[in-house]
Design a protein around this motif. Structure first.
Motif, PDB file in Angstrom:
ATOM      1  N   ARG A 126       0.801  -1.269   0.007  1.00 29.46           N
ATOM      2  CA  ARG A 126      -0.077   0.011   0.088  1.00 29.46           C
ATOM      3  C   ARG A 126       1.134   0.964  -0.057  1.00 29.46           C
ATOM      4  O   ARG A 126       0.534   2.025  -0.928  1.00 29.46           O
ATOM      5  N   PHE A 127       1.914   0.935   0.915  1.00 26.26           N
ATOM      6  CA  PHE A 127       2.899   2.520   0.837  1.00 26.26           C
ATOM      7  C   PHE A 127       3.345   2.493  -0.538  1.00 26.26           C
ATOM      8  O   PHE A 127       3.223   3.316  -0.901  1.00 26.26           O
ATOM      9  N   THR A 128       4.084   1.970  -0.986  1.00 21.68           N
ATOM     10  CA  THR A 128       4.963   2.138  -2.194  1.00 21.68           C
ATOM     11  C   THR A 128       3.988   1.703  -3.612  1.00 21.68           C
ATOM     12  O   THR A 128       4.106   2.433  -4.615  1.00 21.68           O
ATOM     13  N   LYS A 129       2.571   1.598  -3.702  1.00 23.30           N
ATOM     14  CA  LYS A 129       1.903   1.111  -4.273  1.00 23.30           C
ATOM     15  C   LYS A 129       2.563   0.029  -6.000  1.00 23.30           C
ATOM     16  O   LYS A 129       2.361   0.239  -7.018  1.00 23.30           O
ATOM     17  N   LEU A 161       4.383 -20.592  -4.752  1.00 20.50           N
ATOM     18  CA  LEU A 161       4.148 -19.299  -4.875  1.00 20.50           C
ATOM     19  C   LEU A 161       3.445 -18.647  -4.812  1.00 20.50           C
ATOM     20  O   LEU A 161       3.037 -18.874  -6.249  1.00 20.50           O
ATOM     21  N   PRO A 162       2.760 -18.010  -4.217  1.00 16.08           N
ATOM     22  CA  PRO A 162       1.436 -17.329  -4.923  1.00 16.08           C
ATOM     23  C   PRO A 162       2.046 -15.654  -5.574  1.00 16.08           C
ATOM     24  O   PRO A 162       3.578 -15.804  -6.078  1.00 16.08           O
ATOM     25  N   PRO A 163       1.518 -15.238  -7.008  1.00 13.40           N
ATOM     26  CA  PRO A 163       1.498 -15.113  -7.819  1.00 13.40           C
ATOM     27  C   PRO A 163       2.142 -13.016  -7.420  1.00 13.40           C
ATOM     28  O   PRO A 163       2.004 -12.298  -6.520  1.00 13.40           O
ATOM     29  N   GLY A 164       3.623 -12.735  -8.015  1.00 15.08           N
ATOM     30  CA  GLY A 164       4.026 -12.205  -7.354  1.00 15.08           C
ATOM     31  C   GLY A 164       5.061 -11.892  -6.393  1.00 15.08           C
ATOM     32  O   GLY A 164       5.332 -10.588  -6.024  1.00 15.08           O
ATOM     33  N   THR A 165       5.699 -12.483  -6.179  1.00 17.37           N
ATOM     34  CA  THR A 165       6.875 -13.386  -5.650  1.00 17.37           C
ATOM     35  C   THR A 165       7.575 -13.230  -6.377  1.00 17.37           C
ATOM     36  O   THR A 165       8.008 -14.541  -6.927  1.00 17.37           O
ATOM     37  N   LEU A 166       8.850 -13.139  -5.738  1.00 22.67           N
ATOM     38  CA  LEU A 166      10.203 -13.600  -6.477  1.00 22.67           C
ATOM     39  C   LEU A 166      11.258 -14.123  -5.356  1.00 22.67           C
ATOM     40  O   LEU A 166      11.761 -13.155  -4.260  1.00 22.67           O
ATOM     41  N   ILE A 203       9.864  -5.907 -13.120  1.00 16.51           N
ATOM     42  CA  ILE A 203      10.251  -4.666 -14.816  1.00 16.51           C
ATOM     43  C   ILE A 203      10.487  -3.538 -13.417  1.00 16.51           C
ATOM     44  O   ILE A 203       9.024  -2.106 -13.310  1.00 16.51           O
ATOM     45  N   LYS A 204      11.169  -3.221 -12.164  1.00 18.68           N
ATOM     46  CA  LYS A 204      10.676  -2.080 -11.118  1.00 18.68           C
ATOM     47  C   LYS A 204       9.651  -2.362 -10.399  1.00 18.68           C
ATOM     48  O   LYS A 204       9.772  -1.493  -9.562  1.00 18.68           O
ATOM     49  N   ASP A 205       8.221  -3.251 -10.414  1.00 18.24           N
ATOM     50  CA  ASP A 205       6.918  -3.086  -9.695  1.00 18.24           C
ATOM     51  C   ASP A 205       7.426  -3.901  -8.153  1.00 18.24           C
ATOM     52  O   ASP A 205       7.208  -4.889  -8.585  1.00 18.24           O
ATOM     53  N   VAL A 206       8.538  -3.909  -7.699  1.00 16.07           N
ATOM     54  CA  VAL A 206       8.186  -3.950  -6.009  1.00 16.07           C
ATOM     55  C   VAL A 206       8.286  -3.507  -5.071  1.00 16.07           C
ATOM     56  O   VAL A 206       9.172  -2.287  -4.938  1.00 16.07           O
ATOM     57  N   CYS A 207       7.986  -3.980  -4.231  1.00 11.73           N
ATOM     58  CA  CYS A 207       7.212  -3.449  -2.757  1.00 11.73           C
ATOM     59  C   CYS A 207       8.034  -3.226  -2.365  1.00 11.73           C
ATOM     60  O   CYS A 207       9.225  -2.424  -1.321  1.00 11.73           O
ATOM     61  N   CYS A 208       9.079  -4.383  -1.917  1.00 12.07           N
ATOM     62  CA  CYS A 208       9.516  -4.944  -0.391  1.00 12.07           C
ATOM     63  C   CYS A 208      10.611  -5.981  -0.550  1.00 12.07           C
ATOM     64  O   CYS A 208      10.287  -7.083  -1.677  1.00 12.07           O
ATOM     65  N   LEU A 209      12.063  -5.950  -0.160  1.00 14.67           N
ATOM     66  CA  LEU A 209      12.598  -6.813   0.242  1.00 14.67           C
ATOM     67  C   LEU A 209      12.310  -7.459   1.608  1.00 14.67           C
ATOM     68  O   LEU A 209      12.805  -6.596   2.703  1.00 14.67           O
ATOM     69  N   ILE A 210      11.758  -9.441   1.805  1.00 15.80           N
ATOM     70  CA  ILE A 210      12.104  -9.243   2.570  1.00 15.80           C
ATOM     71  C   ILE A 210      13.381 -10.266   3.345  1.00 15.80           C
ATOM     72  O   ILE A 210      12.966 -11.379   2.966  1.00 15.80           O
ATOM     73  N   THR A 211      14.341 -10.311   4.705  1.00 20.07           N
ATOM     74  CA  THR A 211      14.801 -11.357   4.606  1.00 20.07           C
ATOM     75  C   THR A 211      14.630 -11.021   6.442  1.00 20.07           C
ATOM     76  O   THR A 211      14.501 -10.200   7.005  1.00 20.07           O
ATOM     77  N   GLU A 212      15.103 -12.564   6.411  1.00 20.06           N
ATOM     78  CA  GLU A 212      15.845 -12.469   7.768  1.00 20.06           C
ATOM     79  C   GLU A 212      17.320 -11.597   8.171  1.00 20.06           C
ATOM     80  O   GLU A 212      18.279 -12.211   7.090  1.00 20.06           O
ATOM     81  N   PRO A 213      18.173 -11.402   9.022  1.00 19.81           N
ATOM     82  CA  PRO A 213      19.342 -10.575   9.216  1.00 19.81           C
ATOM     83  C   PRO A 213      20.603 -11.998   9.026  1.00 19.81           C
ATOM     84  O   PRO A 213      21.154 -11.921   8.513  1.00 19.81           O
ATOM     85  N   ILE A 214      20.036 -12.265   9.669  1.00 21.15           N
ATOM     86  CA  ILE A 214      20.916 -14.207   9.717  1.00 21.15           C
ATOM     87  C   ILE A 214      19.586 -15.278   9.766  1.00 21.15           C
ATOM     88  O   ILE A 214      18.540 -15.306  10.525  1.00 21.15           O
ATOM     89  N   GLN A 215      20.364 -16.127   8.298  1.00 18.00           N
ATOM     90  CA  GLN A 215      18.853 -16.555   8.677  1.00 18.00           C
ATOM     91  C   GLN A 215      19.010 -18.080   9.519  1.00 18.00           C
ATOM     92  O   GLN A 215      20.251 -18.605  10.362  1.00 18.00           O
ATOM     93  N   GLY A 216      17.790 -18.156  10.312  1.00 23.64           N
ATOM     94  CA  GLY A 216      17.539 -19.031  11.508  1.00 23.64           C
ATOM     95  C   GLY A 216      17.220 -20.785  10.599  1.00 23.64           C
ATOM     96  O   GLY A 216      17.762 -21.828  11.047  1.00 23.64           O
ATOM     97  N   LEU A 241      11.211  -1.174   0.280  1.00 27.71           N
ATOM     98  CA  LEU A 241      11.453  -1.160   1.703  1.00 27.71           C
ATOM     99  C   LEU A 241      12.015  -2.521   1.512  1.00 27.71           C
ATOM    100  O   LEU A 241      12.162  -3.566   1.162  1.00 27.71           O
ATOM    101  N   LEU A 242      12.889  -2.235   2.580  1.00 26.97           N
ATOM    102  CA  LEU A 242      14.079  -3.021   3.414  1.00 26.97           C
ATOM    103  C   LEU A 242      13.223  -3.717   4.675  1.00 26.97           C
ATOM    104  O   LEU A 242      12.913  -3.218   5.089  1.00 26.97           O
ATOM    105  N   VAL A 243      12.628  -5.150   4.841  1.00 29.59           N
ATOM    106  CA  VAL A 243      11.608  -5.274   5.408  1.00 29.59           C
ATOM    107  C   VAL A 243      12.154  -6.165   5.789  1.00 29.59           C
ATOM    108  O   VAL A 243      13.248  -7.490   5.823  1.00 29.59           O
ATOM    109  N   PHE A 244      13.012  -6.391   7.739  1.00 23.43           N
ATOM    110  CA  PHE A 244      14.180  -6.846   8.360  1.00 23.43           C
ATOM    111  C   PHE A 244      12.989  -8.271   8.995  1.00 23.43           C
ATOM    112  O   PHE A 244      11.908  -7.479  10.147  1.00 23.43           O
TER     113      PHE A 244
END
Ligand SMILES: Cc1ncc(COP(=O)(O)O)c(C=O)c1O
Length: 285
Positions: A126-129, A161-166, A203-216, A241-244
């Motif tokens: 919603r924030f980035t559209k 994976l749901p559509p729109g997941t990379l 094609i630049k249509d990415v809202c966020c990248l989600i990651t763990e800082p250290i993979q558990g 957006l970078l989501v941790f």
């Protein structure tokens, strides 16, 4: 037959048990680092209930606060009205962050995956559209319908994976997906690949990248020191957006309150849960 056996027999009959093997003990009480079963045996708890009981079991401050509040108000989750407890909890969570100006709002939910991760992704959209969500190979983000499909070992059962997941590569220093490289080279290659995906797959249509800082769950994998700094620069260029996901690493589990403090990076959204409430179901971002 001991009480444990008696109860376990009925548990097998009446309960859909966990998919994963659990310890076949029946706990009656827990305090500090010990759990006590229904037959009077004492166990030293190395599990801390999947890293939730970080202050030990049932610390008196927590149990007193729960008892006192529950006598006055149980249904007070912020949907229909506010409570002073919600405000105090928000202030307490914010006080755990190093940059007072950067993280200035909190939202509470019930679990790491449902409230924390899923909602953070919805807010990022919603924030980035923008619509694509990117996450990194080997990452683990929970067991809801969406987050289970991200889990490499479970994708066969809960995919696709749901559509729109990379999925982009994570720079695993010892098994670099790009071949024989130093950790720094591997991190650089991962960031270049992520940028390639942003430009030519999404094609630049990415809202966020989600990651763990250290993979558990992925194997306690620590990425190269400068990886997130490099990554954030690229994401900022595209307004992504970078989501941790600090559900597992947060609340002091890596030596600092948040693992991001060790990577010279400030994520845009931080998701916390587990140890944040000492065992109660709650998450925040
Ligand atoms: C890194 C990470 N993210 C998300 C979750 C999901 O949290 P919850 O079990 O509270 O839904 C977990 C749970 O183990 C986790 O380790």
């Amino acid at each position: 037959m001991g009480k444990t056996e008696e109860i376990l027999k009925e548990i097998d009959e009446y309960l859909m048990t966990n998919l994963y093997p659990t310890h076949r003990i029946v706990v009656r009480e827990a305090r500090d680092i010990y759990v006590y079963d229904v037959d009077g045996n004492t166990y030293l708890d190395f599990m801390t209930v999947v890293t939730t009981a970080l202050l030990g079991h049932n610390p008196p401050g927590l149990t007193d606060a729960i008892t006192e509040t529950a006598k006055r108000l149980i249904a007070g989750n912020g949907y229909n009205w506010y409570t002073e407890e919600l405000l105090n909890a928000a202030k307490a969570v914010l006080s755990l962050f190093p940059d007072k100006n950067m993280y200035n709002k909190v939202h509470f939910k019930l679990s790491g995956s449902e409230g924390g991760i899923e909602l953070a992704l919805k807010i990022a959209k919603r924030f980035t559209k923008n619509t694509y969500v990117m996450y990194l190979m080997g990452g683990y983000h929970g067991r809801t319908y969406l987050t289970s499909s991200y889990h490499g070992m479970r994708r066969k059962e809960y995919g696709p994976l749901p559509p729109g997941t990379l999925i982009a590569p994570f720079p695993y220093p010892y098994r670099c997906p790009f071949g024989d490289m130093t950790p720094e080279e591997c991190g650089k290659a991962a960031v270049e690949t992520i940028e390639y995906y942003i430009n030519y797959v999404a094609i630049k249509d990415v809202c966020c990248l989600i990651t763990e800082p250290i993979q558990g769950v992925g194997g306690i994998v620590v990425p190269p020191k400068d990886f997130f700094e490099r990554l954030k620069k690229v994401l900022d260029t595209y307004g992504i957006l970078l989501v941790f996901d600090e559900v597992q690493t947060g609340m002091g589990r890596t030596g600092t309150t948040w693992a991001f403090e060790q990577f010279n990076v400030r994520p845009d959204i931080v998701v916390a849960a587990k140890g944040m409430t000492g065992g109660l179901p709650a998450s925040a971002w």
